[in-house]
Design a protein around this motif. Structure first.
Motif, PDB file in Angstrom:
ATOM      1  N   GLU A  70       0.962  -1.174  -0.211  1.00  0.00           N
ATOM      2  CA  GLU A  70      -0.100  -0.060  -0.064  1.00  0.00           C
ATOM      3  C   GLU A  70       0.943   1.212   0.015  1.00  0.00           C
ATOM      4  OE1 GLU A  70      -3.095   2.421   2.852  1.00  0.00           O
ATOM      5  OE2 GLU A  70      -2.823   0.421   3.301  1.00  0.00           O
ATOM      6  N   ASP A  71       0.596   2.084  -0.817  1.00  0.00           N
ATOM      7  CA  ASP A  71       1.155   3.466  -0.848  1.00  0.00           C
ATOM      8  C   ASP A  71       0.536   4.409   0.328  1.00  0.00           C
ATOM      9  OD1 ASP A  71       2.722   5.770  -1.599  1.00  0.00           O
ATOM     10  OD2 ASP A  71       1.859   6.176  -3.319  1.00  0.00           O
ATOM     11  N   GLY A  72       0.730   4.090   1.334  1.00  0.00           N
ATOM     12  CA  GLY A  72       0.115   4.901   2.498  1.00  0.00           C
ATOM     13  C   GLY A  72       0.040   3.766   3.728  1.00  0.00           C
ATOM     14  N   GLN A  73      -0.542   4.113   4.824  1.00  0.00           N
ATOM     15  CA  GLN A  73      -0.544   3.384   6.132  1.00  0.00           C
ATOM     16  C   GLN A  73      -1.935   3.230   6.594  1.00  0.00           C
ATOM     17  OE1 GLN A  73       2.737   5.422   7.900  1.00  0.00           O
ATOM     18  NE2 GLN A  73       3.927   3.773   7.404  1.00  0.00           N
ATOM     19  N   THR A  74      -3.103   3.146   5.653  1.00  0.00           N
ATOM     20  CA  THR A  74      -4.282   3.145   6.211  1.00  0.00           C
ATOM     21  C   THR A  74      -4.861   1.536   6.564  1.00  0.00           C
ATOM     22  OG1 THR A  74      -5.291   2.628   4.051  1.00  0.00           O
ATOM     23  CG2 THR A  74      -4.968   4.686   4.582  1.00  0.00           C
ATOM     24  N   GLY A  75      -4.008   0.522   6.039  1.00  0.00           N
ATOM     25  CA  GLY A  75      -4.632  -0.763   5.918  1.00  0.00           C
ATOM     26  C   GLY A  75      -5.601  -1.213   5.220  1.00  0.00           C
ATOM     27  N   ALA A  76      -6.177  -0.114   4.561  1.00  0.00           N
ATOM     28  CA  ALA A  76      -7.379  -0.691   3.805  1.00  0.00           C
ATOM     29  C   ALA A  76      -7.049  -1.632   2.592  1.00  0.00           C
ATOM     30  CB  ALA A  76      -8.063   0.498   3.151  1.00  0.00           C
ATOM     31  N   VAL A  77      -5.840  -1.724   2.087  1.00  0.00           N
ATOM     32  CA  VAL A  77      -5.585  -2.635   1.098  1.00  0.00           C
ATOM     33  C   VAL A  77      -5.493  -4.092   1.800  1.00  0.00           C
ATOM     34  CG1 VAL A  77      -3.366  -3.483  -0.290  1.00  0.00           C
ATOM     35  CG2 VAL A  77      -4.131  -0.833  -0.178  1.00  0.00           C
ATOM     36  N   ALA A  78      -4.759  -4.359   2.902  1.00  0.00           N
ATOM     37  CA  ALA A  78      -4.746  -5.648   3.435  1.00  0.00           C
ATOM     38  C   ALA A  78      -6.049  -6.246   3.859  1.00  0.00           C
ATOM     39  CB  ALA A  78      -4.072  -5.718   4.663  1.00  0.00           C
ATOM     40  N   ALA A  79      -7.117  -5.284   4.215  1.00  0.00           N
ATOM     41  CA  ALA A  79      -8.442  -5.586   4.490  1.00  0.00           C
ATOM     42  C   ALA A  79      -9.189  -5.876   3.287  1.00  0.00           C
ATOM     43  CB  ALA A  79      -9.288  -4.381   5.209  1.00  0.00           C
ATOM     44  N   ALA A  80      -8.984  -5.556   2.206  1.00  0.00           N
ATOM     45  CA  ALA A  80      -9.629  -5.932   0.999  1.00  0.00           C
ATOM     46  C   ALA A  80      -9.291  -7.150   0.088  1.00  0.00           C
ATOM     47  CB  ALA A  80      -9.358  -4.767  -0.036  1.00  0.00           C
ATOM     48  N   LEU A  81      -8.027  -7.729   0.892  1.00  0.00           N
ATOM     49  CA  LEU A  81      -7.394  -9.164   0.032  1.00  0.00           C
ATOM     50  C   LEU A  81      -8.231 -10.389   0.783  1.00  0.00           C
ATOM     51  CD1 LEU A  81      -4.154  -7.715  -0.311  1.00  0.00           C
ATOM     52  CD2 LEU A  81      -5.391  -8.287  -2.177  1.00  0.00           C
ATOM     53  N   PRO A  82      -8.285 -11.556   0.147  1.00  0.00           N
ATOM     54  CA  PRO A  82      -8.819 -12.721   0.675  1.00  0.00           C
ATOM     55  C   PRO A  82      -7.467 -13.233   1.625  1.00  0.00           C
ATOM     56  CG  PRO A  82      -7.886 -12.883  -1.811  1.00  0.00           C
ATOM     57  CD  PRO A  82      -7.864 -11.469  -1.333  1.00  0.00           C
ATOM     58  N   ASP A  83      -7.968 -14.357   2.267  1.00  0.00           N
ATOM     59  CA  ASP A  83      -7.181 -14.924   3.369  1.00  0.00           C
ATOM     60  C   ASP A  83      -6.482 -16.217   2.332  1.00  0.00           C
ATOM     61  OD1 ASP A  83      -5.862 -16.180   5.259  1.00  0.00           O
ATOM     62  OD2 ASP A  83      -7.532 -16.948   6.050  1.00  0.00           O
ATOM     63  N   ASP A  84      -5.089 -15.771   2.012  1.00  0.00           N
ATOM     64  CA  ASP A  84      -4.525 -16.569   1.047  1.00  0.00           C
ATOM     65  C   ASP A  84      -3.044 -16.703   1.674  1.00  0.00           C
ATOM     66  OD1 ASP A  84      -2.922 -17.910  -0.803  1.00  0.00           O
ATOM     67  OD2 ASP A  84      -4.387 -17.345  -2.360  1.00  0.00           O
ATOM     68  N   PRO A  85      -2.327 -17.761   2.153  1.00  0.00           N
ATOM     69  CA  PRO A  85      -1.100 -17.692   2.520  1.00  0.00           C
ATOM     70  C   PRO A  85      -0.034 -17.310   1.723  1.00  0.00           C
ATOM     71  CG  PRO A  85      -1.761 -19.752   2.172  1.00  0.00           C
ATOM     72  CD  PRO A  85      -2.973 -19.022   2.142  1.00  0.00           C
ATOM     73  N   ARG A  86      -0.411 -17.193   0.133  1.00  0.00           N
ATOM     74  CA  ARG A  86       0.570 -16.680  -0.894  1.00  0.00           C
ATOM     75  C   ARG A  86       0.615 -15.102  -1.077  1.00  0.00           C
ATOM     76  NH1 ARG A  86      -2.062 -20.491  -5.335  1.00  0.00           N
ATOM     77  NH2 ARG A  86      -3.835 -19.791  -4.392  1.00  0.00           N
ATOM     78  N   ILE A  87      -0.316 -14.634  -0.319  1.00  0.00           N
ATOM     79  CA  ILE A  87      -0.258 -13.212  -0.394  1.00  0.00           C
ATOM     80  C   ILE A  87       0.517 -12.625   0.967  1.00  0.00           C
ATOM     81  CG2 ILE A  87      -1.937 -11.298  -0.387  1.00  0.00           C
ATOM     82  CD1 ILE A  87      -3.925 -12.703  -1.388  1.00  0.00           C
ATOM     83  N   SER A  88       1.300 -11.490   0.747  1.00  0.00           N
ATOM     84  CA  SER A  88       2.103 -10.620   1.495  1.00  0.00           C
ATOM     85  C   SER A  88       1.956  -9.305   1.726  1.00  0.00           C
ATOM     86  CB  SER A  88       3.657 -11.149   1.417  1.00  0.00           C
ATOM     87  OG  SER A  88       4.220 -10.349   2.261  1.00  0.00           O
ATOM     88  N   THR A  89       1.330  -8.633   2.456  1.00  0.00           N
ATOM     89  CA  THR A  89       0.944  -7.268   2.422  1.00  0.00           C
ATOM     90  C   THR A  89       1.860  -6.386   3.186  1.00  0.00           C
ATOM     91  OG1 THR A  89      -0.669  -7.309   4.350  1.00  0.00           O
ATOM     92  CG2 THR A  89      -1.391  -7.819   2.212  1.00  0.00           C
ATOM     93  N   GLY A  90       2.107  -5.350   2.810  1.00  0.00           N
ATOM     94  CA  GLY A  90       2.996  -4.347   3.413  1.00  0.00           C
ATOM     95  C   GLY A  90       2.399  -2.563   3.308  1.00  0.00           C
ATOM     96  N   THR A  91       2.888  -1.923   3.999  1.00  0.00           N
ATOM     97  CA  THR A  91       2.550  -0.437   3.894  1.00  0.00           C
ATOM     98  C   THR A  91       3.841   0.394   4.122  1.00  0.00           C
ATOM     99  OG1 THR A  91       2.480   0.025   6.340  1.00  0.00           O
ATOM    100  CG2 THR A  91       0.304  -0.780   5.100  1.00  0.00           C
ATOM    101  N   ASN A  92       3.964   1.858   3.371  1.00  0.00           N
ATOM    102  CA  ASN A  92       4.969   2.563   3.751  1.00  0.00           C
ATOM    103  C   ASN A  92       4.285   3.771   3.593  1.00  0.00           C
ATOM    104  OD1 ASN A  92       5.026   1.376   0.416  1.00  0.00           O
ATOM    105  ND2 ASN A  92       4.877   3.502   0.425  1.00  0.00           N
ATOM    106  N   ARG A  93       4.970   4.932   3.813  1.00  0.00           N
ATOM    107  CA  ARG A  93       4.574   6.225   3.885  1.00  0.00           C
ATOM    108  C   ARG A  93       4.249   6.774   2.390  1.00  0.00           C
ATOM    109  NH1 ARG A  93       9.296   9.662   6.212  1.00  0.00           N
ATOM    110  NH2 ARG A  93      10.738   7.827   5.457  1.00  0.00           N
ATOM    111  N   PRO A  94       3.369   7.514   2.144  1.00  0.00           N
ATOM    112  CA  PRO A  94       3.049   7.711   0.693  1.00  0.00           C
ATOM    113  C   PRO A  94       4.161   8.399  -0.003  1.00  0.00           C
ATOM    114  CG  PRO A  94       1.357   8.514   2.290  1.00  0.00           C
ATOM    115  CD  PRO A  94       2.461   8.082   3.221  1.00  0.00           C
ATOM    116  N   GLY A  95       4.545   7.732  -1.103  1.00  0.00           N
ATOM    117  CA  GLY A  95       5.905   8.167  -1.525  1.00  0.00           C
ATOM    118  C   GLY A  95       5.925   7.893  -3.255  1.00  0.00           C
ATOM    119  N   GLY A  96       4.610   7.337  -3.656  1.00  0.00           N
ATOM    120  CA  GLY A  96       4.496   7.091  -5.267  1.00  0.00           C
ATOM    121  C   GLY A  96       4.713   5.680  -5.790  1.00  0.00           C
ATOM    122  N   PRO A  97       4.360   5.194  -6.932  1.00  0.00           N
ATOM    123  CA  PRO A  97       4.503   3.952  -7.340  1.00  0.00           C
ATOM    124  C   PRO A  97       6.251   3.490  -7.068  1.00  0.00           C
ATOM    125  CG  PRO A  97       4.199   5.384  -9.216  1.00  0.00           C
ATOM    126  CD  PRO A  97       3.958   6.174  -7.836  1.00  0.00           C
ATOM    127  N   GLY A  98       6.967   4.147  -7.711  1.00  0.00           N
ATOM    128  CA  GLY A  98       8.304   3.661  -7.650  1.00  0.00           C
ATOM    129  C   GLY A  98       8.859   3.259  -6.084  1.00  0.00           C
TER     130      GLY A  98
END
Length: 272
Positions: free
Chosen positions: A46-74
């Motif tokens: 997630e380009d941000g730290q709201t946690g909304a991205v992780a909450a929108a994803l299914p429960d699949d052990p192959r998925i790893s989520t993370g957040t960072n301060r907003p900084g753009g796609p790169g």
């Protein structure tokens, strides 16, 4: 870093407007058929730290989520690399969808030839009504000798002959190049041209991506096309390519030995 030998890490940066498209992106990734022993890992950042991205994803052990301060796609793509595993990294934007067997085709090319550092594939534009259309600039399928993409870019008003959103690249090469450029846009173009500067690539003629066209995408915003910013981005990318061509040899960033020494029979997948 010790890496698994048969994992392809799929990197997806997400900003809030693209969250609703994650369900479709996951469905297409879930249905990918891979060669025997291979697995994918989806690194969603997630380009941000709201946690909304992780909450929108299914429960699949192959998925790893993370957040960072907003900084753009790169910045967001590169931050996801802290969780990378395996010898290959595949790009997947949150609003796009892989086509059937796209990952298997990437793996087949890179496992068969250690002298190829990266692949791209044909992309189809996906309209809001669900229709698709082809991109007219596709090169002939096959090897792209180092420098081919850059020469086309220079000769055609900085338009690429291949789509950077379809990139699959060797992990060691990606790290050696420093990941994605810290630009507000064109960070994927910058990485593709850097890879093209130092290693041969390969264009896969089968469609590998449905590239969604919609009003909220970053490339449709007016700021993306600011002449001054675009000129500055282009200048930085050109300088990076020139520096790499001066300083890099073709033996630098050798491919992962296990991948380079192994051939995988895709007949196990059935017809592709």
């Amino acid at each position: 870093m010790q890496r698994s030998t048969r994992i392809i890490s799929v990197v997806t940066p997400v900003h809030p407007p693209s969250i609703p498209f994650l369900t479709a992106a996951y469905a297409a990734l879930r249905d990918q058929r891979l060669p025997a022993g291979w697995q994918w890992r989806w690194l969603v950042q997630e380009d941000g730290q709201t946690g909304a991205v992780a909450a929108a994803l299914p429960d699949d052990p192959r998925i790893s989520t993370g957040t960072n301060r907003p900084g753009g796609p790169g910045v967001t793509r590169t931050m996801a690399l802290s969780r990378v595993d395996g010898p290959l990294v595949k790009v997947l934007d949150a609003d796009d969808r892989l086509t059937a067997d796209a990952l298997a085709r990437d793996i087949a090319v890179l496992a068969a030839d250690p002298t190829i550092g990266w692949t791209t594939a044909r992309a189809l534009d996906l309209a809001p009504d669900g229709s698709t259309s082809a991109v007219a600039t596709d090169p002939a399928p096959g090897r792209l000798t180092a420098g081919t993409v850059h020469r086309h870019w220079q000769a055609n008003a900085h338009q690429l002959p291949v789509h950077p959103a379809t990139l699959c690249i060797r992990t060691d090469l990606l790290f050696a190049l420093g990941g994605w450029m810290a630009l507000p846009a064109s960070e994927d173009t910058g990485l593709l041209l850097a890879a093209d500067a130092v290693r041969d690539g390969y264009f896969i003629g089968e469609a590998g991506l449905l590239y969604r066209r919609w009003a909220g995408q970053v490339t449709s915003q007016q700021a993306h096309w600011s002449p001054i910013e675009r000129a500055n981005r282009t200048q930085v990318i050109e300088a990076r390519v020139a520096a790499l061509r001066r300083s890099w040899t073709r033996t630098d960033a050798a491919p992962t030995p296990v991948l380079a020494a192994t051939s995988y029979d895709l007949d196990e997948l059935g017809p592709l």
